[in-house]
Design a protein around this motif. Sequence first.
Motif, mmCIF file in Angstrom:
data_model
loop_
_atom_site.group_PDB
_atom_site.id
_atom_site.type_symbol
_atom_site.label_atom_id
_atom_site.label_comp_id
_atom_site.label_asym_id
_atom_site.label_seq_id
_atom_site.Cartn_x
_atom_site.Cartn_y
_atom_site.Cartn_z
ATOM 1 N N LYS A 131 79.254 59.823 106.827
ATOM 2 C CA LYS A 131 78.557 60.912 106.121
ATOM 3 C C LYS A 131 77.370 60.334 105.328
ATOM 4 N N GLN A 132 76.242 61.087 105.352
ATOM 5 C CA GLN A 132 75.055 60.589 104.659
ATOM 6 C C GLN A 132 74.927 61.198 103.268
ATOM 7 N N PHE A 133 74.383 60.427 102.354
ATOM 8 C CA PHE A 133 74.196 60.864 100.969
ATOM 9 C C PHE A 133 72.763 60.587 100.547
ATOM 10 N N GLU A 134 72.076 61.611 100.002
ATOM 11 C CA GLU A 134 70.718 61.428 99.510
ATOM 12 C C GLU A 134 70.785 61.266 97.991
ATOM 13 N N ASN A 135 69.804 60.578 97.458
ATOM 14 C CA ASN A 135 69.583 60.549 96.001
ATOM 15 C C ASN A 135 70.763 60.084 95.162
ATOM 16 N N ILE A 136 71.423 59.024 95.548
ATOM 17 C CA ILE A 136 72.433 58.475 94.643
ATOM 18 C C ILE A 136 71.704 57.622 93.619
ATOM 19 N N GLU A 137 71.743 58.070 92.373
ATOM 20 C CA GLU A 137 71.007 57.370 91.316
ATOM 21 C C GLU A 137 71.756 56.096 90.967
ATOM 22 N N PHE A 138 70.996 55.001 90.900
ATOM 23 C CA PHE A 138 71.654 53.771 90.531
ATOM 24 C C PHE A 138 70.618 52.697 90.244
ATOM 25 N N SER A 139 70.797 51.934 89.179
ATOM 26 C CA SER A 139 69.976 50.745 88.978
ATOM 27 C C SER A 139 70.734 49.781 88.078
ATOM 28 N N GLY A 140 70.329 48.539 88.133
ATOM 29 C CA GLY A 140 70.934 47.527 87.273
ATOM 30 C C GLY A 140 72.269 47.034 87.806
ATOM 31 N N GLU A 141 73.111 46.560 86.908
ATOM 32 C CA GLU A 141 74.374 45.981 87.346
ATOM 33 C C GLU A 141 75.343 47.072 87.752
#
Length: 245
Positions: A131-141
């Motif tokens: 399944k595809q997912f758009e716009n998973i917010e994530f940055s850093g550790e």
Amino acid sequence: MKFSEKLIALLKSDPSVTVLTGAGVSAESGVETFRGENGLWRKFKPEELASVDAFLSNPELVWEWYGYRKNLICDIQPNPGHYSISEMERIFTSFYLITQNVDGLHKRAGNSRPIELHGNIMRNRCTGCDKQFENIEFSGEIDQIPTCDSCSEMLRPDVVWFGEMLPKDALEESEIAISNSDVFFSIGTSAVVQPAATMPVWAKNNGAYLVEINPEETPLTTYADEVINGKSGVILPELLREIKE
Ligand code: NAD
Ligand code: ZN
């Protein structure tokens, strides 16, 4: 003249056009190449991060590396090369864009359906059910790998890693593009990564007029019908001006 009369006349006759792009098209936007000086990541080789083995042995590290690259790409803009390729989609009745880039800049420049051979770094995919997912917010550790809301397996970047097959749909769509091409452009690609490297040759063998745009020579250079030496962000706007005259 930078362009042959033959090319200009051909393009004015509304041929079926296919454009194949590589990392060079995004260079003028400032997208880092894998070999760039990028601090934290300098000690890793892409081959050590962009593979299933790397992901399975250290998924946090792979997520952090992709998060870092994704953030860099969000901060930059498409360049005149991308915008010209997007304009070509509106100029030619039959137009296909095949890209090896994962940066999504062709879509941001307005191309409606680029064939993405190597996936898209902005997207994620479930390792269990695809399944595809758009716009998973994530940055850093990262301390917890995001998981799928359907099957709970780990999510991964939706890109093609070293040793993986290319998406079947993208390959099938590329075949249609190649077999329809009257003019085939190879732009900003070193033409060494397969199977993209062979696509211009298939197109030419199938009767297409093969044009390369690149500031440097590649293995394709001697085979092309026309070689235009220079940056895509400079050459493509000039080419469009000539065919619109
Ligand atoms: P490559 O790095 O092997 O070759 C880039 C080519 O672009 C070179 O031939 C270079 O001479 C040319 N170039 C440099 N500046 C240019 C400009 N301004 N205009 C036109 N051409 C220019 O790239 P590749 O052939 O795409 O293969 C690299 C692999 O790495 C691909 O699999 C790709 O998925 C991946 N990659 C993608 C990105 C991205 O998405 N932007 C960035 C780095 C690597
Ligand atoms: Zn799933």
